[in-house]
Motif scaffolding. Sequence first.
Motif, PDB file in Angstrom:
ATOM      1  N   PHE A 151      24.169  57.138  64.295  1.00  0.00           N
ATOM      2  CA  PHE A 151      25.302  57.325  63.404  1.00  0.00           C
ATOM      3  C   PHE A 151      25.004  56.753  62.030  1.00  0.00           C
ATOM      4  N   GLN A 152      25.669  57.254  61.016  1.00  0.00           N
ATOM      5  CA  GLN A 152      25.749  56.590  59.725  1.00  0.00           C
ATOM      6  C   GLN A 152      26.879  55.570  59.864  1.00  0.00           C
ATOM      7  N   SER A 153      26.892  54.541  59.025  1.00  0.00           N
ATOM      8  CA  SER A 153      27.984  53.578  59.101  1.00  0.00           C
ATOM      9  C   SER A 153      28.177  52.879  57.772  1.00  0.00           C
ATOM     10  N   PHE A 154      29.378  52.338  57.600  1.00  0.00           N
ATOM     11  CA  PHE A 154      29.695  51.481  56.465  1.00  0.00           C
ATOM     12  C   PHE A 154      30.779  50.511  56.900  1.00  0.00           C
ATOM     13  N   THR A 155      30.897  49.415  56.156  1.00  0.00           N
ATOM     14  CA  THR A 155      31.867  48.370  56.471  1.00  0.00           C
ATOM     15  C   THR A 155      32.967  48.373  55.423  1.00  0.00           C
ATOM     16  N   ILE A 156      34.217  48.268  55.865  1.00  0.00           N
ATOM     17  CA  ILE A 156      35.354  48.165  54.960  1.00  0.00           C
ATOM     18  C   ILE A 156      35.375  46.744  54.388  1.00  0.00           C
ATOM     19  N   VAL A 157      35.347  46.633  53.064  1.00  0.00           N
ATOM     20  CA  VAL A 157      35.431  45.320  52.416  1.00  0.00           C
ATOM     21  C   VAL A 157      36.637  45.320  51.485  1.00  0.00           C
ATOM     22  N   SER A 158      37.165  44.123  51.240  1.00  0.00           N
ATOM     23  CA  SER A 158      38.366  44.057  50.400  1.00  0.00           C
ATOM     24  C   SER A 158      38.168  43.220  49.151  1.00  0.00           C
ATOM     25  N   ASN A 159      37.100  42.440  49.106  1.00  0.00           N
ATOM     26  CA  ASN A 159      36.951  41.559  47.952  1.00  0.00           C
ATOM     27  C   ASN A 159      36.016  42.172  46.911  1.00  0.00           C
ATOM     28  N   SER A 160      36.535  42.356  45.707  1.00  0.00           N
ATOM     29  CA  SER A 160      35.760  42.874  44.592  1.00  0.00           C
ATOM     30  C   SER A 160      34.939  41.756  43.962  1.00  0.00           C
ATOM     31  N   ILE A 161      33.706  42.068  43.585  1.00  0.00           N
ATOM     32  CA  ILE A 161      32.849  41.103  42.910  1.00  0.00           C
ATOM     33  C   ILE A 161      33.311  41.000  41.465  1.00  0.00           C
ATOM     34  N   PRO A 162      33.549  39.800  40.961  1.00  0.00           N
ATOM     35  CA  PRO A 162      34.014  39.654  39.572  1.00  0.00           C
ATOM     36  C   PRO A 162      32.989  40.199  38.576  1.00  0.00           C
ATOM     37  N   THR A 163      33.443  40.538  37.371  1.00  0.00           N
ATOM     38  CA  THR A 163      32.538  41.050  36.347  1.00  0.00           C
ATOM     39  C   THR A 163      31.792  39.933  35.639  1.00  0.00           C
ATOM     40  N   VAL A 164      32.338  38.711  35.648  1.00  0.00           N
ATOM     41  CA  VAL A 164      31.665  37.543  35.071  1.00  0.00           C
ATOM     42  C   VAL A 164      31.740  36.409  36.085  1.00  0.00           C
ATOM     43  N   ILE A 165      30.573  35.823  36.364  1.00  0.00           N
ATOM     44  CA  ILE A 165      30.482  34.703  37.289  1.00  0.00           C
ATOM     45  C   ILE A 165      29.762  33.569  36.568  1.00  0.00           C
ATOM     46  N   ASN A 166      30.355  32.385  36.576  1.00  0.00           N
ATOM     47  CA  ASN A 166      29.728  31.199  35.988  1.00  0.00           C
ATOM     48  C   ASN A 166      29.268  30.278  37.105  1.00  0.00           C
ATOM     49  N   VAL A 167      27.990  29.862  37.040  1.00  0.00           N
ATOM     50  CA  VAL A 167      27.433  28.957  38.048  1.00  0.00           C
ATOM     51  C   VAL A 167      26.769  27.805  37.319  1.00  0.00           C
ATOM     52  N   PRO A 168      27.198  26.551  37.516  1.00  0.00           N
ATOM     53  CA  PRO A 168      28.421  26.197  38.231  1.00  0.00           C
ATOM     54  C   PRO A 168      29.653  26.552  37.408  1.00  0.00           C
ATOM     55  N   GLY A 169      30.741  26.662  38.083  1.00  0.00           N
ATOM     56  CA  GLY A 169      32.004  27.066  37.464  1.00  0.00           C
ATOM     57  C   GLY A 169      32.770  27.907  38.456  1.00  0.00           C
ATOM     58  N   THR A 170      32.658  29.241  38.323  1.00  0.00           N
ATOM     59  CA  THR A 170      33.319  30.126  39.287  1.00  0.00           C
ATOM     60  C   THR A 170      32.839  29.806  40.698  1.00  0.00           C
ATOM     61  N   TYR A 171      31.535  29.566  40.830  1.00  0.00           N
ATOM     62  CA  TYR A 171      30.912  29.170  42.103  1.00  0.00           C
ATOM     63  C   TYR A 171      30.008  27.980  41.835  1.00  0.00           C
ATOM     64  N   PRO A 172      29.902  27.044  42.771  1.00  0.00           N
ATOM     65  CA  PRO A 172      29.134  25.825  42.522  1.00  0.00           C
ATOM     66  C   PRO A 172      27.617  26.035  42.564  1.00  0.00           C
ATOM     67  N   THR A 173      27.178  27.111  43.168  1.00  0.00           N
ATOM     68  CA  THR A 173      25.752  27.330  43.402  1.00  0.00           C
ATOM     69  C   THR A 173      25.455  28.828  43.433  1.00  0.00           C
ATOM     70  N   LEU A 174      24.210  29.192  43.217  1.00  0.00           N
ATOM     71  CA  LEU A 174      23.787  30.587  43.392  1.00  0.00           C
ATOM     72  C   LEU A 174      23.488  30.877  44.853  1.00  0.00           C
ATOM     73  N   THR A 175      22.662  30.014  45.474  1.00  0.00           N
ATOM     74  CA  THR A 175      22.084  30.325  46.780  1.00  0.00           C
ATOM     75  C   THR A 175      22.608  29.491  47.937  1.00  0.00           C
ATOM     76  N   GLY A 176      23.621  28.675  47.697  1.00  0.00           N
ATOM     77  CA  GLY A 176      24.195  27.876  48.775  1.00  0.00           C
ATOM     78  C   GLY A 176      25.318  28.617  49.477  1.00  0.00           C
ATOM     79  N   THR A 177      25.684  28.127  50.643  1.00  0.00           N
ATOM     80  CA  THR A 177      26.828  28.688  51.364  1.00  0.00           C
ATOM     81  C   THR A 177      28.064  28.560  50.488  1.00  0.00           C
ATOM     82  N   GLY A 178      28.820  29.653  50.330  1.00  0.00           N
ATOM     83  CA  GLY A 178      29.999  29.657  49.471  1.00  0.00           C
ATOM     84  C   GLY A 178      29.668  29.851  48.001  1.00  0.00           C
ATOM     85  N   GLY A 179      28.408  30.135  47.697  1.00  0.00           N
ATOM     86  CA  GLY A 179      27.985  30.340  46.319  1.00  0.00           C
ATOM     87  C   GLY A 179      28.071  31.799  45.891  1.00  0.00           C
TER      88      GLY A 179
END
Length: 139
Positions: free
Chosen positions: A67-95
């Motif tokens: 089969f082909q498949s895709f996942t339903i997602v609801s969260n849009s990726i912001p157009t501007v991300i500040n690291v640190p700021g919007t997220y505390p890290t690039l590559t950490g959990t929750g980043g």
Amino acid sequence: MVATNSTTPFSFTIDYSLLQAPVAAGDIIQYFVVAQDAANNLSSWYPMAGSSATPPVQNINAAPTNFQSFTIVSNSIPTVINVPGTYPTLTGTGGAFDMINQGVLVGNTTINITADLVEPGTVALNAWAEDIPGPTTNW
């Protein structure tokens, strides 16, 4: 489902209201395409759909095993991300990379690195999901 255009390659829209239950974020939609021409020739992608009668599409009795498949997602990726700021890290959990891996790109996104960082490297940046009406700029 009927094609939304009249020439190859054909385009289709999936009507979620025809499913047995409403879709929600995290749901995985699996599908395959079966078509027939005016002479009742059956074709499927992935191959191996079978039919028991004519017209074949209305009488499918064997679905393909892939089969082909895709996942339903609801969260849009912001157009501007500040690291640190919007997220505390690039590559950490929750980043930032963790959020991008779980979201859907709806336009160009810029990541601003606003301070020196020591990254844990626990989350890799995967290919992202897109829902974009026009072209985007690659980095």
